[in-house]
Each structure stands twice: as structure tokens, then as C-alpha cells.
Design a protein around this motif. Structure first.
Motif, PDB file in Angstrom:
ATOM      1  N   THR A  77      -0.636   7.123 -14.558  1.00 40.02           N
ATOM      2  CA  THR A  77       0.107   5.886 -14.749  1.00 40.02           C
ATOM      3  C   THR A  77       1.515   6.134 -15.260  1.00 40.02           C
ATOM      4  O   THR A  77       2.484   5.589 -14.752  1.00 40.02           O
ATOM      5  CB  THR A  77      -0.639   4.996 -15.759  1.00 40.02           C
ATOM      6  OG1 THR A  77      -1.949   4.779 -15.269  1.00 40.02           O
ATOM      7  CG2 THR A  77       0.062   3.682 -15.954  1.00 40.02           C
ATOM      8  N   LEU A  78       1.614   6.986 -16.286  1.00 36.93           N
ATOM      9  CA  LEU A  78       2.909   7.166 -16.936  1.00 36.93           C
ATOM     10  C   LEU A  78       3.838   8.063 -16.135  1.00 36.93           C
ATOM     11  O   LEU A  78       5.043   7.854 -16.116  1.00 36.93           O
ATOM     12  CB  LEU A  78       2.726   7.761 -18.332  1.00 36.93           C
ATOM     13  CG  LEU A  78       2.057   6.888 -19.379  1.00 36.93           C
ATOM     14  CD1 LEU A  78       1.962   7.634 -20.690  1.00 36.93           C
ATOM     15  CD2 LEU A  78       2.826   5.603 -19.580  1.00 36.93           C
ATOM     16  N   PHE A  79       3.284   9.088 -15.507  1.00 32.57           N
ATOM     17  CA  PHE A  79       4.163  10.112 -14.940  1.00 32.57           C
ATOM     18  C   PHE A  79       4.122  10.204 -13.420  1.00 32.57           C
ATOM     19  O   PHE A  79       5.071  10.656 -12.803  1.00 32.57           O
ATOM     20  CB  PHE A  79       3.803  11.485 -15.518  1.00 32.57           C
ATOM     21  CG  PHE A  79       4.033  11.588 -16.986  1.00 32.57           C
ATOM     22  CD1 PHE A  79       5.307  11.822 -17.474  1.00 32.57           C
ATOM     23  CD2 PHE A  79       3.002  11.449 -17.878  1.00 32.57           C
ATOM     24  CE1 PHE A  79       5.532  11.913 -18.824  1.00 32.57           C
ATOM     25  CE2 PHE A  79       3.216  11.540 -19.233  1.00 32.57           C
ATOM     26  CZ  PHE A  79       4.481  11.779 -19.717  1.00 32.57           C
ATOM     27  N   LEU A  80       3.002   9.840 -12.806  1.00 33.63           N
ATOM     28  CA  LEU A  80       2.858  10.107 -11.375  1.00 33.63           C
ATOM     29  C   LEU A  80       2.854   8.835 -10.534  1.00 33.63           C
ATOM     30  O   LEU A  80       2.341   8.812  -9.425  1.00 33.63           O
ATOM     31  CB  LEU A  80       1.580  10.917 -11.121  1.00 33.63           C
ATOM     32  CG  LEU A  80       1.556  12.285 -11.807  1.00 33.63           C
ATOM     33  CD1 LEU A  80       0.232  12.962 -11.567  1.00 33.63           C
ATOM     34  CD2 LEU A  80       2.688  13.163 -11.293  1.00 33.63           C
ATOM     35  N   GLY A  81       3.409   7.759 -11.073  1.00 35.68           N
ATOM     36  CA  GLY A  81       3.584   6.573 -10.242  1.00 35.68           C
ATOM     37  C   GLY A  81       2.370   5.688 -10.104  1.00 35.68           C
ATOM     38  O   GLY A  81       2.408   4.737  -9.331  1.00 35.68           O
ATOM     39  N   GLY A  82       1.288   5.975 -10.822  1.00 37.39           N
ATOM     40  CA  GLY A  82       0.114   5.116 -10.750  1.00 37.39           C
ATOM     41  C   GLY A  82      -0.334   4.894  -9.318  1.00 37.39           C
ATOM     42  O   GLY A  82      -0.429   5.836  -8.546  1.00 37.39           O
ATOM     43  N   PRO A  83      -0.597   3.636  -8.933  1.00 34.98           N
ATOM     44  CA  PRO A  83      -1.088   3.381  -7.571  1.00 34.98           C
ATOM     45  C   PRO A  83       0.015   3.344  -6.519  1.00 34.98           C
ATOM     46  O   PRO A  83      -0.275   3.020  -5.380  1.00 34.98           O
ATOM     47  CB  PRO A  83      -1.758   2.003  -7.702  1.00 34.98           C
ATOM     48  CG  PRO A  83      -1.241   1.419  -8.950  1.00 34.98           C
ATOM     49  CD  PRO A  83      -0.587   2.452  -9.774  1.00 34.98           C
ATOM     50  N   ASN A  84       1.258   3.658  -6.892  1.00 35.73           N
ATOM     51  CA  ASN A  84       2.322   3.614  -5.893  1.00 35.73           C
ATOM     52  C   ASN A  84       2.250   4.796  -4.948  1.00 35.73           C
ATOM     53  O   ASN A  84       1.987   5.918  -5.359  1.00 35.73           O
ATOM     54  CB  ASN A  84       3.685   3.617  -6.584  1.00 35.73           C
ATOM     55  CG  ASN A  84       3.925   2.330  -7.326  1.00 35.73           C
ATOM     56  OD1 ASN A  84       3.691   1.263  -6.796  1.00 35.73           O
ATOM     57  ND2 ASN A  84       4.348   2.440  -8.575  1.00 35.73           N
ATOM     58  N   GLY A  85       2.532   4.521  -3.698  1.00 37.46           N
ATOM     59  CA  GLY A  85       2.545   5.566  -2.689  1.00 37.46           C
ATOM     60  C   GLY A  85       2.884   4.926  -1.376  1.00 37.46           C
ATOM     61  O   GLY A  85       2.955   3.694  -1.284  1.00 37.46           O
ATOM     62  N   PRO A  86       3.141   5.712  -0.340  1.00 43.07           N
ATOM     63  CA  PRO A  86       3.497   5.129   0.950  1.00 43.07           C
ATOM     64  C   PRO A  86       2.332   4.341   1.533  1.00 43.07           C
ATOM     65  O   PRO A  86       1.174   4.750   1.423  1.00 43.07           O
ATOM     66  CB  PRO A  86       3.820   6.349   1.812  1.00 43.07           C
ATOM     67  CG  PRO A  86       3.115   7.483   1.155  1.00 43.07           C
ATOM     68  CD  PRO A  86       3.082   7.183  -0.301  1.00 43.07           C
ATOM     69  N   GLY A  87       2.645   3.208   2.128  1.00 43.39           N
ATOM     70  CA  GLY A  87       1.621   2.459   2.849  1.00 43.39           C
ATOM     71  C   GLY A  87       1.486   3.027   4.250  1.00 43.39           C
ATOM     72  O   GLY A  87       2.202   3.951   4.638  1.00 43.39           O
ATOM     73  N   LEU A  88       0.542   2.487   5.012  1.00 48.81           N
ATOM     74  CA  LEU A  88       0.394   2.942   6.384  1.00 48.81           C
ATOM     75  C   LEU A  88       1.397   2.174   7.240  1.00 48.81           C
ATOM     76  O   LEU A  88       1.379   0.941   7.266  1.00 48.81           O
ATOM     77  CB  LEU A  88      -1.033   2.699   6.872  1.00 48.81           C
ATOM     78  CG  LEU A  88      -2.091   3.584   6.211  1.00 48.81           C
ATOM     79  CD1 LEU A  88      -3.469   3.252   6.767  1.00 48.81           C
ATOM     80  CD2 LEU A  88      -1.786   5.052   6.419  1.00 48.81           C
ATOM     81  N   GLY A  89       2.274   2.895   7.938  1.00 51.68           N
ATOM     82  CA  GLY A  89       3.344   2.251   8.681  1.00 51.68           C
ATOM     83  C   GLY A  89       2.870   1.445   9.869  1.00 51.68           C
ATOM     84  O   GLY A  89       3.479   0.449  10.232  1.00 51.68           O
ATOM     85  N   PHE A  90       1.747   1.854  10.483  1.00 56.10           N
ATOM     86  CA  PHE A  90       1.341   1.218  11.736  1.00 56.10           C
ATOM     87  C   PHE A  90       0.511  -0.048  11.539  1.00 56.10           C
ATOM     88  O   PHE A  90       0.105  -0.662  12.496  1.00 56.10           O
ATOM     89  CB  PHE A  90       0.595   2.220  12.627  1.00 56.10           C
ATOM     90  CG  PHE A  90      -0.542   2.917  11.941  1.00 56.10           C
ATOM     91  CD1 PHE A  90      -1.783   2.311  11.861  1.00 56.10           C
ATOM     92  CD2 PHE A  90      -0.354   4.167  11.367  1.00 56.10           C
ATOM     93  CE1 PHE A  90      -2.813   2.954  11.236  1.00 56.10           C
ATOM     94  CE2 PHE A  90      -1.393   4.802  10.739  1.00 56.10           C
ATOM     95  CZ  PHE A  90      -2.620   4.193  10.672  1.00 56.10           C
ATOM     96  N   VAL A  91       0.220  -0.439  10.280  1.00 61.50           N
ATOM     97  CA  VAL A  91      -0.410  -1.740  10.063  1.00 61.50           C
ATOM     98  C   VAL A  91       0.569  -2.615   9.296  1.00 61.50           C
ATOM     99  O   VAL A  91       1.463  -2.106   8.623  1.00 61.50           O
ATOM    100  CB  VAL A  91      -1.740  -1.633   9.289  1.00 61.50           C
ATOM    101  CG1 VAL A  91      -2.817  -1.056  10.167  1.00 61.50           C
ATOM    102  CG2 VAL A  91      -1.571  -0.813   8.034  1.00 61.50           C
ATOM    103  N   ALA A  92       0.407  -3.937   9.408  1.00 64.39           N
ATOM    104  CA  ALA A  92       1.337  -4.856   8.766  1.00 64.39           C
ATOM    105  C   ALA A  92       1.361  -4.619   7.260  1.00 64.39           C
ATOM    106  O   ALA A  92       0.337  -4.290   6.654  1.00 64.39           O
ATOM    107  CB  ALA A  92       0.917  -6.298   9.061  1.00 64.39           C
ATOM    108  N   SER A  93       2.545  -4.785   6.659  1.00 61.57           N
ATOM    109  CA  SER A  93       2.676  -4.446   5.241  1.00 61.57           C
ATOM    110  C   SER A  93       1.904  -5.431   4.362  1.00 61.57           C
ATOM    111  O   SER A  93       1.625  -5.136   3.208  1.00 61.57           O
ATOM    112  CB  SER A  93       4.145  -4.442   4.844  1.00 61.57           C
ATOM    113  OG  SER A  93       4.672  -5.738   5.022  1.00 61.57           O
ATOM    114  N   ASP A  94       1.564  -6.626   4.904  1.00 63.23           N
ATOM    115  CA  ASP A  94       0.808  -7.554   4.070  1.00 63.23           C
ATOM    116  C   ASP A  94      -0.670  -7.596   4.450  1.00 63.23           C
ATOM    117  O   ASP A  94      -1.406  -8.460   3.995  1.00 63.23           O
ATOM    118  CB  ASP A  94       1.416  -8.961   4.144  1.00 63.23           C
ATOM    119  CG  ASP A  94       1.456  -9.472   5.582  1.00 63.23           C
ATOM    120  OD1 ASP A  94       1.246  -8.653   6.498  1.00 63.23           O
ATOM    121  OD2 ASP A  94       1.689 -10.680   5.775  1.00 63.23           O
ATOM    122  N   SER A  95      -1.109  -6.657   5.293  1.00 58.91           N
ATOM    123  CA  SER A  95      -2.537  -6.626   5.616  1.00 58.91           C
ATOM    124  C   SER A  95      -3.313  -6.068   4.434  1.00 58.91           C
ATOM    125  O   SER A  95      -2.739  -5.445   3.533  1.00 58.91           O
ATOM    126  CB  SER A  95      -2.782  -5.771   6.859  1.00 58.91           C
ATOM    127  OG  SER A  95      -2.664  -4.409   6.508  1.00 58.91           O
TER     128      SER A  95
END
Lengths: 400, 120
Positions: free
Chosen positions: A280-298
Motif C-alpha cells: 500500500t505505502l510503497f508499491l502502489g497498492g491495487p494500482n496497475g495497468p488495466g487491460l487495454g482491449f476491454v472497456a475501461s469501465d467494464s
């Protein structure tokens, strides 16, 4: 106005039955996750260490021995309890509660996913996001210490007492270092709320691994945090608390059956929680690249990917703890204490001050290319002055 | 109920659930485990030999470390709000904290020179 609290959107409106239900469901999920997580972690630890030592490891209970920890746990339910005749009965019964309940609670502040919508309510995938988030973690690890201390003391036995006194001194020493390491992140983030800290480390491209995630801007704090977290959870090479060759098992020697299992559970839950906090503090928690080929709000990108990234990072860190356990021999007690008081705390101070100077300088618009080396030079200068002031071990011998 | 406390609603639920779970585990254990009292089972464990005395002694240095920790923990009370509020405080806050911490470290150096941070 300065925000006094960082409220989960779920809890800002009126509380109705659905809201309460969501909270209860999240609680249950955290429980199941921690318990199953500990079960799998212990199994994976034994398997990995077995591989590293050319053994097979557990293999009888279930496929690949995956149910081994469950079998051990069930066995402990059937064990007779024996409490020493000279124990302090009430405290003896209280200690396991003091150990395991903070271990459950500490995980409440860890964000395990993004902000999602459940049954028309927006909610964050974490149990609670109090404004004092990180302090809540430190408080819980402080209360967990009482569990150990009182367990050893109330047993009325020699070795558990030694183990618990060791545990207290060790955890106090490293808690100071741990807190100061966290300051190295707080100076950047300007908030204690874990959700806000995670949001500041949002994914904006591959470069954010280095610029937005705090592990690189706070690399010194990261290293200190990892070491102090290992010591705080009594993980090898800092497991002097149990040191089975000397103390037969440490503070929990006189606990049997299910009460012993509670201490054991708490210890491993703390390892998982500390790793999750490091993510959480150092490695961005749940942040990371999403899958580009599916809609960003799926649902894949709002629900699944953040949870996937969180658990991937968590597992990498947990694997590292197993690796450390298999590789490093236990430290000597005087070196353990020296390391905290003579190395970690000073470095954490220097790191916090240096980071503070750079952050303030950046806000003032000073040239960072000049400021950063100057701050580093200043920090080293202070360090050398400090080291010149303190006596060497040989001189200490003469003082005596 | 103010919003500040609402954030802790989830924590309260979690405390309740944790208490229930631990109680359940201990309760189930109590139902299914055997109880066969024997005087020998209730002496303390000391690697097989008969124990001598009760509570033992422990090194006074642990106590000194606990005292030192109190200093550093009280200091944390100041440094956490400082870290969170560093941006509005600016240079003034930075200088103040550096001076504060230097004085604190001076105390640590004093303890170090006196041989407090030394084992055996």
C-alpha cells in the motif's frame, strides 16, 4: 478546510440496511481472506523452504499437501488444554484475544481494490479508511505486543517470561524505526489515509512505477520499512522471541491446543498485513495497468484488475519473506538491538529530514539538481559527525 | 452519529466479528477436546527437568530500552503531524523539526556514550 476525515463514499449518506449489509459482507470477506491466506501462506512457506532444502515438504493432505495447515489446525482443536498451576488465570485467558484481534483489525485499512459500485452504493474495496489510517496500523501492532507480553508473563514460567521480555524490547525498538520509515512516505503524501496514499500512486503509464509509486522516491524508507517490518512480526532472521533452541518456543510455550493456534495464526496474519501495508505505502497498492482491449469501465478493469495487481504484489513480497526465512540465520540479541538503535533509527531520521528538505525545496521552486546533492551531502555530514561523537565498542569497554 | 464515527462503524463490526470468531474457536475446542487432569500436566515446561522457582529474573537493560522507546514514541507524536502538514508549514516547519530532532539525537548520543545501548 483541512479534511479531518476521509470518508468512504459508502458511509457519507444515511446508513440503511444495504450499507450495513455491505459492511458485514466486506468484514466476512476480510476474515475469509486472512484465514485462507494464512493457511495457504503456511503451506506455501513449507513447500518453498522444502524445495530450497532439497526436501519434498508436505504432500499427504490434499493435492500437493495444500490442506496441511488445515489438518494441523483441526488437530489442535482436539488437544487438551494444560495451564500451568502457577499462572495468572485471567490474564492467561485474555492474552490470545489481545494477540489475534489486533491482527484482524490491522488489515481493515488495507485497500485491496478500487472504488466500485455495489447495489447502487459507491464503496471502496477496503473495510475502513479512517483519517488516521497508518497510525491505526501502528496502534494495532502496539496492542498486539500486549498479547505477547502478557502471555509470557501470565504463564508463571521462566522461558516464556524471557521470551516475552525479549519480544517487548525487540518490538519496541523496531516500532520506532518502523514509524520513522513511514514518515518518509507521509512527507511525500501529506496524508495518513491509506486510500489517499494509494490514489496518489495512480497508474498513468509504465513510468509511474518509478515516479509515482513511493518505493523509489522513498527508497531509503522502503528498505528500513522492510527490515523493521520483519523484526516487528518476529519473522526470521529476527525470531529471537521464539528461539526454540534456547527458549523452547518463547512466550507461547505454556499455551497448548487451540490457544496456541491463535498465537500462531496472529503471527502469520501479521506477516501478511505488514506485506500488504508495504504494498500500500510503497508499491502502489491495487494500482496497475488495466487491460487495454476491454472497456475501461467494464467490471474487468474496475473490479478484477486492481484486486489482481494487489494480490500479485502481495504474493511477491510474501515469497520474499519465505526466501528470507530460508536464507538467513538468526541474529544475536545484542546485534539485533544495536542494529535498531544504532543504525535503523538514525538512518530513518536522516531519511525523513532529507526527504522533508527536498519536498519543501520543490514547493519553494528551488533547483532540485543542486538541492538533492546538497541535501545528501548534508545528511552524510550529519551522519559522520554523529558517528564521530559516539564511542566505539572498545571505548565502551573502558567506560565500564 | 457524526461522520467521523461512521468511519469506525466498519471497525466496530470487525471487532465484533473477530470476538465472535475467537469465541467460537475456543468454544468448539472446549466441546470436543478431552479433559483428563493429572497433577504433572500443570507444572511448567523446562525441557523435561523439574522446574526450580517460579518467575525468573530478567536483564535490567530491557527496562532501559523501554524508557528510551518512550522518548522516541513521544517524538513520533510530533513528527507524524509534521510530516502530514509539511507543505503548509514550509521552510519554517522544516527548520523547526530539524532542530527538534537534532536535540533528540543528542540525547540518544548521550545515552550511547554512557554505555546504555550496550549488552552484557
Amino acid at each position: 478546510m483541512i479534511r479531518l476525515f476521509a470518508a468512504d463514499p459508502l458511509l457519507t449518506g444515511d446508513i440503511d440496511l444495504t450499507v450495513l449489509l455491505i459492511v458485514i459482507v466486506k468484514t466476512l470477506i476480510i476474515f475469509v481472506m486472512l484465514l485462507v491466506g494464512v493457511m495457504l501462506y503456511i503451506w506455501a512457506m513449507r513447500k518453498v523452504i522444502a524445495d530450497m532444502q532439497n526436501r519434498i515438504g508436505p504432500q499427504k493432505a490434499g493435492p500437493f499437501g495444500i490442506l496441511q495447515s488445515l489438518a494441523d489446525g483441526v488437530k489442535l482443536f482436539f488437544k487438551e488444554q494444560s495451564e500451568p498451576a502457577g499462572s495468572d488465570h485471567r490474564v492467561y485467558l485474555l492474552a490470545p484475544y489481545l494477540s489475534i484481534i489486533p491482527a484482524f483489525l490491522a488489515f481493515a485499512i488495507v485497500p485491496i481494490g478500487g472504488t466500485v459500485s455495489i447495489a447502487g452504493h459507491m464503496t471502496e474495496l477496503q473495510l475502513a479508511d479512517p483519517a488516521i489510517g497508518v497510525l491505526f496500523l501502528l496502534a494495532m501492532s502496539g496492542i498486539g505486543l500486549y498479547g505477547m507480553m502478557l502471555a509470557g508473563w501470565s504463564s508463571g514460567s521462566k522461558y516464556p517470561l524471557i521470551g516475552s521480555v525479549r519480544a517487548s524490547a525487540q518490538m519496541l525498538s523496531y516500532e520506532a524505526a518502523l514509524g520513522l520509515a513511514i514518515v518518509g512516505v507521509l512527507v511525500h503524501s501529506g496524508t495518513l489515509s491509506t486510500r489517499a496514499i494509494v490514489n496518489q500512486q495512480a497508474w498513468t503509464g509504465a513510468g509511474s512505477i518509478f515516479t509515482d509509486w513511493y518505493w523509489l522516491p522513498a527508497i531509503g524508507a522502503f528498505v528500513i520499512f522492510l527490515i523493521a517490518a520483519l523484526a516487528e512480526t518476529n519473522h526470521p532472521p529476527f525470531d529471537l522471541v521464539e528461539a526454540e533452541q534456547e527458549l523452547t518456543g518463547g512466550f507461547n510455550t505454556e499455551y497448548t491446543g487451540i490457544r496456541f493456534a491463535l498465537f500462531y495464526l496472529a503471527e502469520f496474519m501479521n506477516v501478511i498485513t505488514m506485506s500488504a501495508i508495504a504494498v500500500t505505502l510503497f508499491l502502489g497498492g491495487p494500482n496497475g495497468p488495466g487491460l487495454g482491449f476491454v472497456a475501461s469501465d467494464s467490471w474487468i478493469n474496475t473490479w478484477f484488475m486492481p484486486i489482481f495487481w494487489f494480490f500479485l504484489k502481495l504474493m511477491v513480497l510474501l515469497y520474499a519473506t519465505v526466501w528470507v526465512r530460508a536464507s538467513l540465520p538468526r541474529m544475536r540479541y545484542d546485534r539485533l538491538m544495536d542494529f535498531s538503535w544504532k543504525v535503523l533509527i538514525e538512518s530513518a531520521f536522516l531519511w525523513a529530514m532529507a526527504t522533508g528538505a527536498i519536498v519543501v525545496g520543490r514547493n519553494e521552486g528551488w533547483n532540485l539538481w543542486i538541492l538533492t546533492p546538497a541535501v545528501a551531502l548534508g545528511a552524510f555530514l550529519i551522519y559522520f559527525v554523529l558517528m564521530a561523537c559516539v564511542p566505539s565498542d572498545k571505548e565502551l569497554e573502558e567506560i565500564r | 452519529m457524526t461522520e467521523f464515527y461512521r468511519e469506525y462503524l466498519a471497525v466496530a463490526v470487525l471487532i465484533g466479528a473477530a470476538l465472535a470468531l475467537v469465541g467460537l474457536m475456543l468454544g468448539v475446542g472446549k466441546l470436543i477436546r478431552p479433559v483428563r487432569p493429572q497433577a504433572d500436566k500443570y507444572i511448567t515446561y523446562e525441557a523435561g527437568s523439574d522446574p526450580v522457582g517460579g518467575w525468573g529474573q530478567s536483564n535490567v537493560r530491557y527496562y532501559v530500552y523501554a524508557l528510551l522507546f518512550v522518548i522516541f514514541d513521544v517524538e513520533a507524536v510530533f513528527i507524524f503531524p509534521w510530516a502530514v502538514g509539511l507543505e503548509p508549514l514550509g521552510i519554517f516547519g522544516l527548520v523547526e523539526m530539524v532542530v527538534f530532532i537534532l536535540i533528540l539525537v543528542l540525547g540518544l548520543v548521550y545515552a550511547w556514550r554512557k554505555g546504555v545501548l550496550r549488552w552484557a
